[in-house]
Design a protein around this motif. Structure first.
Motif, PDB file in Angstrom:
ATOM      1  N   ALA A  51       4.687  -8.600  17.003  1.00 12.77           N
ATOM      2  CA  ALA A  51       4.420  -8.274  18.406  1.00 12.77           C
ATOM      3  C   ALA A  51       4.601  -6.791  18.685  1.00 12.77           C
ATOM      4  N   HIS A  52       5.442  -6.134  17.894  1.00 10.65           N
ATOM      5  CA  HIS A  52       5.677  -4.702  18.075  1.00 10.65           C
ATOM      6  C   HIS A  52       4.390  -3.901  17.925  1.00 10.65           C
ATOM      7  N   PHE A  53       3.444  -4.428  17.138  1.00 15.79           N
ATOM      8  CA  PHE A  53       2.193  -3.705  16.880  1.00 15.79           C
ATOM      9  C   PHE A  53       1.027  -4.261  17.696  1.00 15.79           C
ATOM     10  N   SER A  54       1.345  -5.079  18.685  1.00 18.34           N
ATOM     11  CA  SER A  54       0.292  -5.745  19.454  1.00 18.34           C
ATOM     12  C   SER A  54      -0.230  -4.919  20.621  1.00 18.34           C
ATOM     13  N   ALA A 100       0.815  -1.219   0.000  1.00 17.59           N
ATOM     14  CA  ALA A 100       0.000   0.000   0.000  1.00 17.59           C
ATOM     15  C   ALA A 100       0.847   1.266   0.000  1.00 17.59           C
ATOM     16  N   GLU A 101       2.119   1.128   0.393  1.00 16.92           N
ATOM     17  CA  GLU A 101       3.027   2.271   0.411  1.00 16.92           C
ATOM     18  C   GLU A 101       4.026   2.226  -0.741  1.00 16.92           C
ATOM     19  N   GLY A 102       3.857   1.303  -1.655  1.00 14.18           N
ATOM     20  CA  GLY A 102       4.689   1.274  -2.853  1.00 14.18           C
ATOM     21  C   GLY A 102       5.766   0.213  -2.896  1.00 14.18           C
ATOM     22  N   GLY A 103       5.860  -0.625  -1.853  1.00 12.64           N
ATOM     23  CA  GLY A 103       6.873  -1.678  -1.829  1.00 12.64           C
ATOM     24  C   GLY A 103       6.301  -3.036  -2.177  1.00 12.64           C
ATOM     25  N   SER A 104       7.036  -4.085  -1.817  1.00 17.89           N
ATOM     26  CA  SER A 104       6.617  -5.452  -2.115  1.00 17.89           C
ATOM     27  C   SER A 104       5.885  -6.116  -0.952  1.00 17.89           C
ATOM     28  N   GLY A 105       5.957  -5.535   0.224  1.00 14.86           N
ATOM     29  CA  GLY A 105       5.283  -6.108   1.375  1.00 14.86           C
ATOM     30  C   GLY A 105       5.818  -7.459   1.791  1.00 14.86           C
ATOM     31  N   ALA A 106       7.099  -7.697   1.591  1.00 15.33           N
ATOM     32  CA  ALA A 106       7.689  -8.996   1.924  1.00 15.33           C
ATOM     33  C   ALA A 106       7.709  -9.213   3.429  1.00 15.33           C
ATOM     34  N   THR A 107       7.376 -10.427   3.845  1.00 12.19           N
ATOM     35  CA  THR A 107       7.554 -10.808   5.246  1.00 12.19           C
ATOM     36  C   THR A 107       9.036 -11.049   5.497  1.00 12.19           C
ATOM     37  N   LEU A 108       9.411 -11.171   6.748  1.00  6.44           N
ATOM     38  CA  LEU A 108      10.821 -11.442   7.048  1.00  6.44           C
ATOM     39  C   LEU A 108      11.273 -12.800   6.526  1.00  6.44           C
ATOM     40  N   PRO A 109      10.479 -13.875   6.636  1.00  6.42           N
ATOM     41  CA  PRO A 109      10.905 -15.120   5.993  1.00  6.42           C
ATOM     42  C   PRO A 109      11.106 -14.965   4.484  1.00  6.42           C
ATOM     43  N   ASN A 168       9.019  -0.441  11.241  1.00  5.93           N
ATOM     44  CA  ASN A 168       8.565  -0.536  12.627  1.00  5.93           C
ATOM     45  C   ASN A 168       7.998   0.780  13.141  1.00  5.93           C
ATOM     46  N   ARG A 169       8.162   1.857  12.375  1.00  7.79           N
ATOM     47  CA  ARG A 169       7.672   3.160  12.816  1.00  7.79           C
ATOM     48  C   ARG A 169       6.169   3.267  12.583  1.00  7.79           C
ATOM     49  N   PRO A 170       5.480   4.028  13.428  1.00 11.49           N
ATOM     50  CA  PRO A 170       4.042   4.241  13.200  1.00 11.49           C
ATOM     51  C   PRO A 170       3.821   5.151  11.997  1.00 11.49           C
ATOM     52  N   ALA A 171       2.604   5.136  11.477  1.00 11.01           N
ATOM     53  CA  ALA A 171       2.262   6.032  10.370  1.00 11.01           C
ATOM     54  C   ALA A 171       2.473   7.472  10.806  1.00 11.01           C
ATOM     55  N   GLY A 172       2.986   8.274   9.883  1.00 13.49           N
ATOM     56  CA  GLY A 172       3.242   9.675  10.198  1.00 13.49           C
ATOM     57  C   GLY A 172       4.310  10.229   9.277  1.00 13.49           C
ATOM     58  N   PRO A 173       4.632  11.502   9.433  1.00 10.21           N
ATOM     59  CA  PRO A 173       5.581  12.152   8.512  1.00 10.21           C
ATOM     60  C   PRO A 173       6.977  11.551   8.551  1.00 10.21           C
ATOM     61  N   GLU A 174       7.458  11.087   9.725  1.00  5.35           N
ATOM     62  CA  GLU A 174       8.811  10.529   9.810  1.00  5.35           C
ATOM     63  C   GLU A 174       8.913   9.240   9.003  1.00  5.35           C
ATOM     64  N   ARG A 175       7.888   8.399   9.118  1.00  4.13           N
ATOM     65  CA  ARG A 175       7.867   7.168   8.331  1.00  4.13           C
ATOM     66  C   ARG A 175       7.699   7.485   6.844  1.00  4.13           C
TER      67      ARG A 175
END
Length: 409
Positions: A312-315, A64-73, A105-112
């Motif tokens: 878990a970071h977003f839990s 949704a942000e223009g990348g591939s959305g790959a999981t870590l595996p 890992n950053r929340p939505a916002g201008p820095e991300r």
């Protein structure tokens, strides 16, 4: 051919083959020139540019942000495939993917948003953290200071892997508050000098040398304190090494099998008329392949633990996140010595399948041991079994981050 068809086992997801097919033609081109680059010490500038153009650097950015959305595996499996083509390139991109993990890992916002846009546009981030000489474990001598109404970075780093190929450099710094953190600066800033003076015997094309910073401008938004960076960083960076080692194992397998199949000279005391029909030689080739297979399977298992830490970071559950981070670090530590031993053995016994001509420089087969040994030296293996044992016996959590330098008095 699919990963299953090549007998490397099932990929990390149902969509993995479609994702990998986007990059496999580039991997194949990279592999074709690997030996020439090694023998002539030609840096993989064009190869990294091709990966950038294909969006490889934005793998972890959500679709949704223009990348591939790959999981870590999925990411680590792709890094295994890339490393089978040229392990130098994976190592050169290690800092980028570590920084990218911090971004996702950053929340939505201008820095991300600002960093997502840069990375989706193709920007690559290099690494500049380690200081040598009389560097302290407690703080970086590289620091942020105020000058002419803005902020600047001054200092010198070594092991600045990938920075020569990068658009930005992620720099470990001491901030204005005296605390450690990171600052991202432009690679093309006139105060930045990157020198390809890495003189190690392995991973010789990673440009892991010296970078100096003299009054380099830094945006205040790009100065990030330590506590704001993703918690499973130590495990993540180590798993990039493990994926690189697993890819080296595949390269050893492929090159050894091809050399054995073509070899016509053989010994009078051999167990077959030629190497490809000699059961003892075939047994060694099988051992090499089994080692590479096992290394790859272990890496994917560790990658799943890191994916759980990411989720878990977003839990919004601090206790669950802490546990996931702890388990990810322990799983990484458990894997480290096993994977490195498997690949180091493979890089040694490959010479048992061939004659003395395999030791000739044009074959460049020695690069596999040199590369594997160098990678296995980055984060000392000797401490990992102790850390795992302490966890098993005493429940002691692992250290999430560590520094190298002169110990405090």
């Amino acid at each position: 051919m699919t990963q299953i068809g090549l007998a490397w086992g099932e990929g990390p997801s149902q969509r993995y083959e479609a994702l990998a097919e986007r990059f496999r033609p580039i991997f194949a081109q990279i592999a074709e020139g690997t030996t020439e680059r090694e023998l002539n010490r030609k840096l993989p500038v064009d190869e990294i540019a091709a990966l950038k153009a294909a969006g490889f650097g934005a793998l972890r950015i959500p679709e949704a942000e223009g990348g591939s959305g790959a999981t870590l595996p999925e990411l680590f499996n792709l890094l295994i495939e890339l490393s089978a083509a040229d392990s130098n390139i994976t190592q050169a991109l290690r800092g980028h993917f570590g920084f990218l993990e911090d971004v996702v890992n950053r929340p939505a916002g201008p820095e991300r948003k600002r960093w997502v846009e840069r990375i989706v546009a193709g920007d690559i981030v290099g690494n500049a953290w380690t200081e040598i000489g009389n560097a302290s474990q407690e703080a970086f001598s590289t620091h942020v200071a105020e000058k002419n109404g803005g902020l600047v970075v001054n200092g010198e780093k070594y092991y600045t892997t990938g920075s020569l190929f990068a658009d930005w450099i992620n720099v470990g710094v001491t901030g204005l508050d005296g605390k450690s953190g990171a600052a991202q600066v432009r690679r093309d800033d006139p105060g930045v000098t990157v020198i390809d003076d890495w003189d190690g015997f392995g991973q010789i094309l990673t440009a892991s040398g010296t970078t100096t910073f003299v009054d380099v401008a830094v945006d205040p938004l790009d100065v990030v304190p330590d506590e704001s960076q993703f918690r499973y960083g130590a495990g993540f960076y180590q798993t990039v090494h493990l994926a690189t080692l697993a890819g080296i194992g595949r390269a050893i397998t492929n090159e050894t099998a091809e050399a054995v199949s073509k070899r016509t000279r053989h010994y009078t005391n051999a167990a077959g008329p030629r190497s490809s029909q000699d059961p003892q030689v075939l047994q060694v080739v099988g051992r090499i392949r089994s080692n590479a297979y096992s290394a790859g399977a272990i890496v994917l298992q560790v990658a799943r633990a890191l994916e759980r830490a990411y989720q878990a970071h977003f839990s919004a559950d601090a206790e669950a996140e802490e546990e996931a981070n702890t388990i990810a670090e322990i799983e990484t530590s458990q894997a480290l010595n096993v994977v490195s031993n498997l690949v180091l053995e493979a890089s040694t016994i490959l010479f048992d399948t061939l004659g003395a001509s395999a030791a000739k420089k044009p074959a460049a087969l020695d690069r596999h041991w040199r590369n594997a040994r160098t990678l296995s030296s980055h984060n000392p293996r000797i401490y990992k079994d102790r850390i795992v044992g302490d966890f098993a016996v005493n429940g002691t959590p692992p250290p999430f981050q560590w520094r190298i330098g002169q110990a405090p008095a």
